[in-house]
Design a protein around this motif. Structure first.
Motif, PDB file in Angstrom:
ATOM      1  N   LYS A  31       0.821  -1.218   0.000  1.00 48.90           N
ATOM      2  CA  LYS A  31       0.000   0.000   0.000  1.00 48.90           C
ATOM      3  C   LYS A  31       0.853   1.265   0.000  1.00 48.90           C
ATOM      4  CE  LYS A  31      -3.897  -1.733   2.673  1.00 48.90           C
ATOM      5  NZ  LYS A  31      -4.321  -1.813   4.077  1.00 48.90           N
ATOM      6  N   GLY A  32       1.948   1.241   0.773  1.00 47.37           N
ATOM      7  CA  GLY A  32       2.807   2.421   0.871  1.00 47.37           C
ATOM      8  C   GLY A  32       2.195   3.569   1.654  1.00 47.37           C
ATOM      9  N   TRP A  33       1.195   3.275   2.485  1.00 45.54           N
ATOM     10  CA  TRP A  33       0.555   4.308   3.335  1.00 45.54           C
ATOM     11  C   TRP A  33       0.881   3.932   4.779  1.00 45.54           C
ATOM     12  CZ3 TRP A  33      -4.313   7.314   1.808  1.00 45.54           C
ATOM     13  CH2 TRP A  33      -4.670   8.204   2.818  1.00 45.54           C
ATOM     14  N   TYR A  34       1.737   4.737   5.426  1.00 46.29           N
ATOM     15  CA  TYR A  34       2.326   4.307   6.703  1.00 46.29           C
ATOM     16  C   TYR A  34       1.730   4.958   7.957  1.00 46.29           C
ATOM     17  CZ  TYR A  34       5.851   2.809   3.288  1.00 46.29           C
ATOM     18  OH  TYR A  34       6.492   2.259   2.206  1.00 46.29           O
ATOM     19  N   ILE A  35       1.080   6.089   7.803  1.00 44.64           N
ATOM     20  CA  ILE A  35       0.569   6.826   8.976  1.00 44.64           C
ATOM     21  C   ILE A  35      -0.926   7.087   8.807  1.00 44.64           C
ATOM     22  CG2 ILE A  35       0.742   8.967  10.341  1.00 44.64           C
ATOM     23  CD1 ILE A  35       3.348   7.580  10.580  1.00 44.64           C
ATOM     24  N   LEU A  36      -1.697   6.782   9.881  1.00 41.98           N
ATOM     25  CA  LEU A  36      -3.147   7.035   9.893  1.00 41.98           C
ATOM     26  C   LEU A  36      -3.827   6.600   8.589  1.00 41.98           C
ATOM     27  CD1 LEU A  36      -3.573  10.467  11.751  1.00 41.98           C
ATOM     28  CD2 LEU A  36      -3.784   8.169  12.685  1.00 41.98           C
ATOM     29  N   GLY A  37      -3.655   5.335   8.280  1.00 45.71           N
ATOM     30  CA  GLY A  37      -4.282   4.770   7.083  1.00 45.71           C
ATOM     31  C   GLY A  37      -5.500   3.931   7.430  1.00 45.71           C
ATOM     32  N   GLU A  38      -5.790   3.029   6.531  1.00 41.50           N
ATOM     33  CA  GLU A  38      -6.985   2.188   6.631  1.00 41.50           C
ATOM     34  C   GLU A  38      -6.945   1.251   7.843  1.00 41.50           C
ATOM     35  OE1 GLU A  38      -9.469  -0.493   3.418  1.00 41.50           O
ATOM     36  OE2 GLU A  38      -7.293  -0.748   3.490  1.00 41.50           O
ATOM     37  N   GLU A  39      -5.747   0.712   8.152  1.00 40.60           N
ATOM     38  CA  GLU A  39      -5.646  -0.247   9.262  1.00 40.60           C
ATOM     39  C   GLU A  39      -6.021   0.402  10.597  1.00 40.60           C
ATOM     40  OE1 GLU A  39      -5.285  -3.454   9.050  1.00 40.60           O
ATOM     41  OE2 GLU A  39      -4.671  -3.631   6.958  1.00 40.60           O
ATOM     42  N   VAL A  40      -5.568   1.643  10.805  1.00 41.52           N
ATOM     43  CA  VAL A  40      -5.925   2.354  12.041  1.00 41.52           C
ATOM     44  C   VAL A  40      -7.439   2.570  12.090  1.00 41.52           C
ATOM     45  CG1 VAL A  40      -5.743   4.554  13.305  1.00 41.52           C
ATOM     46  CG2 VAL A  40      -3.684   3.453  12.422  1.00 41.52           C
ATOM     47  N   ALA A  41      -8.001   3.062  10.996  1.00 42.31           N
ATOM     48  CA  ALA A  41      -9.454   3.328  10.951  1.00 42.31           C
ATOM     49  C   ALA A  41     -10.249   2.045  11.206  1.00 42.31           C
ATOM     50  CB  ALA A  41      -9.825   3.929   9.606  1.00 42.31           C
ATOM     51  N   LEU A  42      -9.812   0.934  10.614  1.00 43.64           N
ATOM     52  CA  LEU A  42     -10.533  -0.335  10.792  1.00 43.64           C
ATOM     53  C   LEU A  42     -10.363  -0.886  12.207  1.00 43.64           C
ATOM     54  CD1 LEU A  42      -9.879  -1.999   7.318  1.00 43.64           C
ATOM     55  CD2 LEU A  42     -12.093  -1.242   8.217  1.00 43.64           C
ATOM     56  N   PHE A  43      -9.137  -0.765  12.753  1.00 45.94           N
ATOM     57  CA  PHE A  43      -8.958  -1.225  14.141  1.00 45.94           C
ATOM     58  C   PHE A  43      -9.840  -0.413  15.088  1.00 45.94           C
ATOM     59  CE2 PHE A  43      -7.037  -0.810  18.362  1.00 45.94           C
ATOM     60  CZ  PHE A  43      -7.216  -2.117  18.784  1.00 45.94           C
ATOM     61  N   GLN A  45     -12.660   1.003  14.490  1.00 46.55           N
ATOM     62  CA  GLN A  45     -14.057   0.533  14.330  1.00 46.55           C
ATOM     63  C   GLN A  45     -14.268  -0.807  15.032  1.00 46.55           C
ATOM     64  OE1 GLN A  45     -15.005   0.339  10.106  1.00 46.55           O
ATOM     65  NE2 GLN A  45     -14.318   2.455   9.800  1.00 46.55           N
ATOM     66  N   GLU A  46     -13.315  -1.715  14.859  1.00 50.86           N
ATOM     67  CA  GLU A  46     -13.466  -3.071  15.418  1.00 50.86           C
ATOM     68  C   GLU A  46     -13.348  -3.061  16.940  1.00 50.86           C
ATOM     69  OE1 GLU A  46     -10.487  -5.054  13.070  1.00 50.86           O
ATOM     70  OE2 GLU A  46     -11.722  -4.854  11.250  1.00 50.86           O
ATOM     71  N   PHE A  47     -12.450  -2.214  17.465  1.00 53.53           N
ATOM     72  CA  PHE A  47     -12.295  -2.114  18.927  1.00 53.53           C
ATOM     73  C   PHE A  47     -13.542  -1.454  19.528  1.00 53.53           C
ATOM     74  CE2 PHE A  47     -10.050  -0.654  22.890  1.00 53.53           C
ATOM     75  CZ  PHE A  47      -9.611  -1.903  23.301  1.00 53.53           C
ATOM     76  N   ALA A  48     -14.106  -0.464  18.827  1.00 50.70           N
ATOM     77  CA  ALA A  48     -15.354   0.182  19.261  1.00 50.70           C
ATOM     78  C   ALA A  48     -16.484  -0.843  19.269  1.00 50.70           C
ATOM     79  CB  ALA A  48     -15.693   1.355  18.351  1.00 50.70           C
ATOM     80  N   SER A  49     -16.557  -1.629  18.212  1.00 53.27           N
ATOM     81  CA  SER A  49     -17.610  -2.630  18.072  1.00 53.27           C
ATOM     82  C   SER A  49     -17.502  -3.706  19.169  1.00 53.27           C
ATOM     83  CB  SER A  49     -17.507  -3.250  16.676  1.00 53.27           C
ATOM     84  OG  SER A  49     -18.263  -4.413  16.602  1.00 53.27           O
ATOM     85  N   TYR A  50     -16.270  -4.120  19.486  1.00 50.37           N
ATOM     86  CA  TYR A  50     -16.051  -5.092  20.568  1.00 50.37           C
ATOM     87  C   TYR A  50     -16.659  -4.577  21.876  1.00 50.37           C
ATOM     88  CZ  TYR A  50     -13.575  -8.090  23.938  1.00 50.37           C
ATOM     89  OH  TYR A  50     -13.279  -8.962  24.960  1.00 50.37           O
ATOM     90  N   VAL A  57     -10.333   6.251  19.472  1.00 47.55           N
ATOM     91  CA  VAL A  57      -9.238   6.957  18.816  1.00 47.55           C
ATOM     92  C   VAL A  57      -7.931   6.231  19.154  1.00 47.55           C
ATOM     93  CG1 VAL A  57      -7.967   9.146  18.641  1.00 47.55           C
ATOM     94  CG2 VAL A  57     -10.458   9.161  18.916  1.00 47.55           C
ATOM     95  N   GLY A  58      -7.227   5.757  18.120  1.00 56.05           N
ATOM     96  CA  GLY A  58      -5.944   5.083  18.323  1.00 56.05           C
ATOM     97  C   GLY A  58      -4.846   6.099  18.589  1.00 56.05           C
ATOM     98  N   VAL A  59      -4.037   5.840  19.604  1.00 48.06           N
ATOM     99  CA  VAL A  59      -2.924   6.739  19.967  1.00 48.06           C
ATOM    100  C   VAL A  59      -1.636   5.931  20.096  1.00 48.06           C
ATOM    101  CG1 VAL A  59      -4.430   8.444  21.079  1.00 48.06           C
ATOM    102  CG2 VAL A  59      -3.471   6.595  22.454  1.00 48.06           C
ATOM    103  N   ALA A  60      -0.530   6.624  20.383  1.00 50.13           N
ATOM    104  CA  ALA A  60       0.786   5.990  20.325  1.00 50.13           C
ATOM    105  C   ALA A  60       1.040   4.971  21.437  1.00 50.13           C
ATOM    106  CB  ALA A  60       1.884   7.054  20.340  1.00 50.13           C
TER     107      ALA A  60
END
Length: 365
Positions: A31-43, A45-50, A57-60
């Motif tokens: 993908k070549g997208w390293y910061i605040l990409g799709e994986e963060v957004a999906l995680f 959503q999934e952590f919220a759903s759990y 909001v994912g943080v460091a």
């Protein structure tokens, strides 16, 4: 049993997920997208759903999760925040780094979690918030704590660093307060392969503020509306966490099974964690108390069994906190820190491992 039993082995722990991690890494490179990409957004959503919540909001890391939660509240310098006297220092550092005053309250001697009676005694006209810490994987006594926050109009932040999936009366840790702050440090029940954290919040307004705070105070690139941080959940860590999140309940169930064996078979010479039907304890740590803790730790090591101390120094005795606390004498916390020992209780351990530890411990004189 001749082999050395390690307290935790992250290489073995993560082995079942290795193929999926490699696949995620390949996709990440592709993908070549390293910061605040799709994986963060999906995680998120999934952590919220759990948690059956809307906003994550994912943080460091876990410390930043606490700092950003406090900053979201808009407190003023010198305001007081009540926090347990036996927590890991990160909880207190977050308060200090926000220009606030940590006021320590003693835990319940049986659960190691903050005592609602101690909270009441610690409230002053300057108190603005309570940070509860769900220590070792067991939720705090939330009903009376919620009553106190309502009575006094206080903000409630939950430090859930050790309590992923733990419940109190069937409600998940992180869903009681205004903010639920999580760490995904590699040893946690839901552990990343590096530092990572997240915050659950309740309102759309706080959600937007947290997203700005983690990214230089910016909602739109190069436009900064507030003073923020660089505290973003790493895209790769989010991808790895997405692999492990579906297995969290299985990891917790395994640790609970091992803990139940300890609780049933370990001699009464050791003080074991309190068990109560209102609490679903996820045993990030299975700790015991013993007056000869240091000798016991050496004895276990001599028998090839690793153990840990969470934590050897009480917060009030840490050099870093001199001059930051309102008082320094916390006898209940001091007793816990002097006597606590954490026993092997990992996803990598088997029932046979635990029975061996029990045999060795029960022979301790």
């Amino acid at each position: 049993m001749s082999h050395i039993m390690i307290y935790e082995d992250l290489k073995i722990l993560n082995r079942p997920f290795e193929e999926a991690f490699k696949e995620k890494f390949s996709q990440f490179l592709e993908k070549g997208w390293y910061i605040l990409g799709e994986e963060v957004a999906l995680f998120e959503q999934e952590f919220a759903s759990y948690h059956q919540e809307q906003y994550v909001v994912g943080v460091a890391n876990g410390l930043d999760a606490l700092i950003l939660s406090l900053q979201c509240c808009g407190f003023k310098q010198g305001d007081e925040v009540i926090v347990p006297s036996n927590t890991y220092i990160a909880t207190i550092l977050a308060i200090i780094q926000c220009g606030l005053v940590p006021v320590l309250a003693e835990p319940d001697a049986r659960t190691y979690n903050i005592d609602p009676v101690s909270i009441r005694a610690a409230i002053t006209p300057k108190t603005v918030a309570i940070i509860v810490v769900h220590l070792y994987g067991q939720c705090c006594d939330m009903d009376p704590i919620m009553d106190i926050t309502r009575e006094h109009g206080l903000k409630l932040i939950e430090d859930c660093a050790q309590a992923h999936g733990a419940t109190y009366k069937n409600k998940l840790a992180g869903t009681f307060g205004d903010f639920g702050a999580f760490s995904f440090y590699p040893t946690k029940n839901l552990g990343a392969l590096g530092d990572a954290g997240a915050v659950i919040c309740k309102s759309a307004e706080d959600y937007l503020t947290l997203k700005k705070l983690r990214n230089y105070g910016s909602e739109k690139k190069y436009y900064n509306s507030i003073v923020g941080h660089n505290s973003r959940l790493d895209e790769l860590q989010a991808a790895f966490l997405r692999v492990k999140l579906p297995h969290l309940n299985e990891i917790n169930a395994h640790k609970r099974k091992l803990a139940a064996i300890y609780t049933a078979k370990l001699s009464e010479a050791f003080i074991k964690p309190a068990v109560h039907p209102d609490y679903y304890h996820v045993y990030h740590i299975y700790n015991i108390l013993h007056p000869e803790r240091d000798r016991l730790k050496k004895y276990l090591a001599g028998n090839g069994i690793g153990s840990e101390i969470h934590y050897p120094v009480a917060p009030a005795d840490q050099l870093a906190l001199k001059g930051h606390l309102t008082r320094y004498d916390y006898p209940i916390a001091a007793n816990i820190h002097q006597a606590t020992l954490s026993l092997p209780c990992s996803f990598i351990h088997t029932e046979e491992d635990i029975l061996h530890v029990i045999d060795v411990l029960n022979a301790f004189r």
